[in-house]
Design a protein around this motif. Structure first.
Motif, mmCIF file in Angstrom:
data_model
loop_
_atom_site.group_PDB
_atom_site.id
_atom_site.type_symbol
_atom_site.label_atom_id
_atom_site.label_comp_id
_atom_site.label_asym_id
_atom_site.label_seq_id
_atom_site.Cartn_x
_atom_site.Cartn_y
_atom_site.Cartn_z
ATOM 1 N N ASN A 1 0.823 -1.205 0.000
ATOM 2 C CA ASN A 1 0.000 0.000 0.000
ATOM 3 C C ASN A 1 0.865 1.267 0.000
ATOM 4 N N THR A 2 1.814 1.331 0.895
ATOM 5 C CA THR A 2 2.604 2.542 1.099
ATOM 6 C C THR A 2 3.512 2.861 -0.080
ATOM 7 N N TYR A 3 4.125 1.848 -0.648
ATOM 8 C CA TYR A 3 5.152 2.078 -1.669
ATOM 9 C C TYR A 3 4.659 1.851 -3.090
ATOM 10 N N LYS A 4 3.330 1.798 -3.290
ATOM 11 C CA LYS A 4 2.780 1.473 -4.619
ATOM 12 C C LYS A 4 3.163 2.490 -5.686
ATOM 13 N N ASP A 5 3.399 3.738 -5.330
ATOM 14 C CA ASP A 5 3.806 4.728 -6.317
ATOM 15 C C ASP A 5 5.303 5.019 -6.272
ATOM 16 N N ILE A 6 6.034 4.228 -5.464
ATOM 17 C CA ILE A 6 7.475 4.436 -5.310
ATOM 18 C C ILE A 6 8.266 3.260 -5.880
ATOM 19 N N LEU A 7 7.869 2.046 -5.514
ATOM 20 C CA LEU A 7 8.567 0.834 -5.948
ATOM 21 C C LEU A 7 7.780 0.152 -7.064
ATOM 22 N N PRO A 8 8.452 -0.662 -7.892
ATOM 23 C CA PRO A 8 7.760 -1.320 -9.005
ATOM 24 C C PRO A 8 6.663 -2.278 -8.544
ATOM 25 N N ASP A 9 5.539 -2.250 -9.250
ATOM 26 C CA ASP A 9 4.417 -3.142 -8.935
ATOM 27 C C ASP A 9 4.838 -4.603 -8.936
ATOM 28 N N VAL A 10 5.664 -4.986 -9.897
ATOM 29 C CA VAL A 10 6.072 -6.390 -9.996
ATOM 30 C C VAL A 10 6.830 -6.817 -8.740
ATOM 31 N N PHE A 11 7.595 -5.926 -8.166
ATOM 32 C CA PHE A 11 8.295 -6.224 -6.918
ATOM 33 C C PHE A 11 7.299 -6.340 -5.770
ATOM 34 N N LEU A 12 6.449 -5.326 -5.633
ATOM 35 C CA LEU A 12 5.489 -5.308 -4.525
ATOM 36 C C LEU A 12 4.525 -6.487 -4.587
ATOM 37 N N ASP A 13 4.077 -6.825 -5.785
ATOM 38 C CA ASP A 13 3.126 -7.930 -5.946
ATOM 39 C C ASP A 13 3.730 -9.287 -5.591
ATOM 40 N N ASN A 14 5.057 -9.360 -5.578
ATOM 41 C CA ASN A 14 5.727 -10.641 -5.340
ATOM 42 C C ASN A 14 6.453 -10.727 -4.003
ATOM 43 N N ILE A 15 6.147 -9.815 -3.097
ATOM 44 C CA ILE A 15 6.726 -9.919 -1.760
ATOM 45 C C ILE A 15 6.069 -11.104 -1.052
ATOM 46 N N PRO A 16 6.864 -12.062 -0.604
ATOM 47 C CA PRO A 16 6.273 -13.195 0.119
ATOM 48 C C PRO A 16 5.716 -12.737 1.466
ATOM 49 N N GLU A 17 4.615 -13.342 1.880
ATOM 50 C CA GLU A 17 3.996 -12.921 3.135
ATOM 51 C C GLU A 17 4.862 -13.235 4.352
ATOM 52 N N ASN A 18 5.826 -14.120 4.206
ATOM 53 C CA ASN A 18 6.713 -14.448 5.328
ATOM 54 C C ASN A 18 8.071 -13.749 5.217
ATOM 55 N N ALA A 19 8.171 -12.726 4.383
ATOM 56 C CA ALA A 19 9.454 -12.074 4.084
ATOM 57 C C ALA A 19 10.148 -11.509 5.317
ATOM 58 N N TRP A 20 9.415 -11.121 6.342
ATOM 59 C CA TRP A 20 10.007 -10.467 7.512
ATOM 60 C C TRP A 20 10.124 -11.386 8.724
ATOM 61 N N VAL A 21 9.655 -12.601 8.646
ATOM 62 C CA VAL A 21 9.637 -13.466 9.840
ATOM 63 C C VAL A 21 11.032 -13.603 10.445
ATOM 64 N N LYS A 22 12.014 -13.918 9.618
ATOM 65 C CA LYS A 22 13.375 -14.108 10.124
ATOM 66 C C LYS A 22 13.915 -12.802 10.717
ATOM 67 N N ARG A 23 13.687 -11.684 10.026
ATOM 68 C CA ARG A 23 14.180 -10.390 10.516
ATOM 69 C C ARG A 23 13.531 -9.997 11.833
ATOM 70 N N LEU A 24 12.252 -10.281 11.996
ATOM 71 C CA LEU A 24 11.561 -9.933 13.242
ATOM 72 C C LEU A 24 12.168 -10.646 14.443
ATOM 73 N N ASN A 25 12.791 -11.786 14.189
ATOM 74 C CA ASN A 25 13.374 -12.590 15.264
ATOM 75 C C ASN A 25 14.877 -12.394 15.429
ATOM 76 N N GLU A 26 15.472 -11.416 14.719
ATOM 77 C CA GLU A 26 16.917 -11.194 14.811
ATOM 78 C C GLU A 26 17.313 -10.735 16.209
ATOM 79 N N SER A 27 18.500 -11.141 16.609
ATOM 80 C CA SER A 27 19.058 -10.704 17.882
ATOM 81 C C SER A 27 19.229 -9.183 17.871
ATOM 82 N N GLY A 28 18.853 -8.539 18.962
ATOM 83 C CA GLY A 28 18.987 -7.092 19.068
ATOM 84 C C GLY A 28 17.792 -6.319 18.553
ATOM 85 N N ARG A 29 16.827 -7.022 17.985
ATOM 86 C CA ARG A 29 15.618 -6.379 17.470
ATOM 87 C C ARG A 29 14.473 -6.656 18.433
ATOM 88 N N HIS A 30 13.711 -5.617 18.734
ATOM 89 C CA HIS A 30 12.553 -5.719 19.612
ATOM 90 C C HIS A 30 11.327 -5.289 18.819
#
Length: 166
Positions: free
Chosen positions: A25-54
């Motif tokens: 939604n936020t980046y629809k006029d900034i980043l390419p549609d083909v990129f945004l349409d293909n972001i996996p729904e689990n793309a951030w799971v690993k990052r959310l669990n990184e050490s040092g991140r709350h």
């Protein structure tokens, strides 16, 4: 409605889906549609669990995660000694109800408790809503930029900082 730390794998998966939806939604006029349409729904799971991140999540009355903020120690080695606000996303239908402000204040308070006197975030150039939001709450664009490659193209990010001891 509650704000609480993200603790479970299911919460991480739901938060990742929230980030996916907000990016689309936020980046629809900034980043390419083909990129945004293909972001996996689990793309951030690993990052959310990184050490040092709350992570703090906002859960609505239907027990759904509608907003989240991530913060912690700096990922950018040029910013050692500063705390980082890594992400703040509020589902579009829940924007305008002070949820973002509440999560931002909570993250800033937690970063202060961690001992950080100065904090920073990177904001993609062109996201005027985010820039205005952060500027409204005392964040300052200090004219530092970096370029990040996304989908084969470079995008400019702007550095915002805030002093927590003012």
């Amino acid at each position: 409605m509650i704000i609480k730390p993200l603790i479970s794998e299911d919460e991480a998966k739901e938060t990742s889906r929230l980030f996916q939806k907000c990016w689309q939604n936020t980046y629809k006029d900034i980043l390419p549609d083909v990129f945004l349409d293909n972001i996996p729904e689990n793309a951030w799971v690993k990052r959310l669990n990184e050490s040092g991140r709350h992570n703090l999540i906002f859960i609505d009355d239907d027990n759904k995660i509608r907003a989240a903020v991530s913060y912690g120690r700096p990922r950018d080695t040029r910013m050692l000694g500063c705390g980082e606000l890594m992400a703040l996303y509020v589902e579009p239908d829940f924007q305008g109800f002070n949820i973002g402000k509440t999560l931002l204040n909570a993250a800033e308070n937690e970063l202060k408790k961690m001992g950080y006197g100065k904090i920073y975030l990177w904001c993609i150039d062109g996201d005027e809503n985010a820039r205005q939001f952060f500027e409204h709450f005392g964040w300052v664009n200090n004219a530092t930029e970096k370029f990040v490659e996304i989908a084969g193209k470079e995008y400019k990010y702007l550095l915002y900082q805030k002093n927590l001891h003012d």
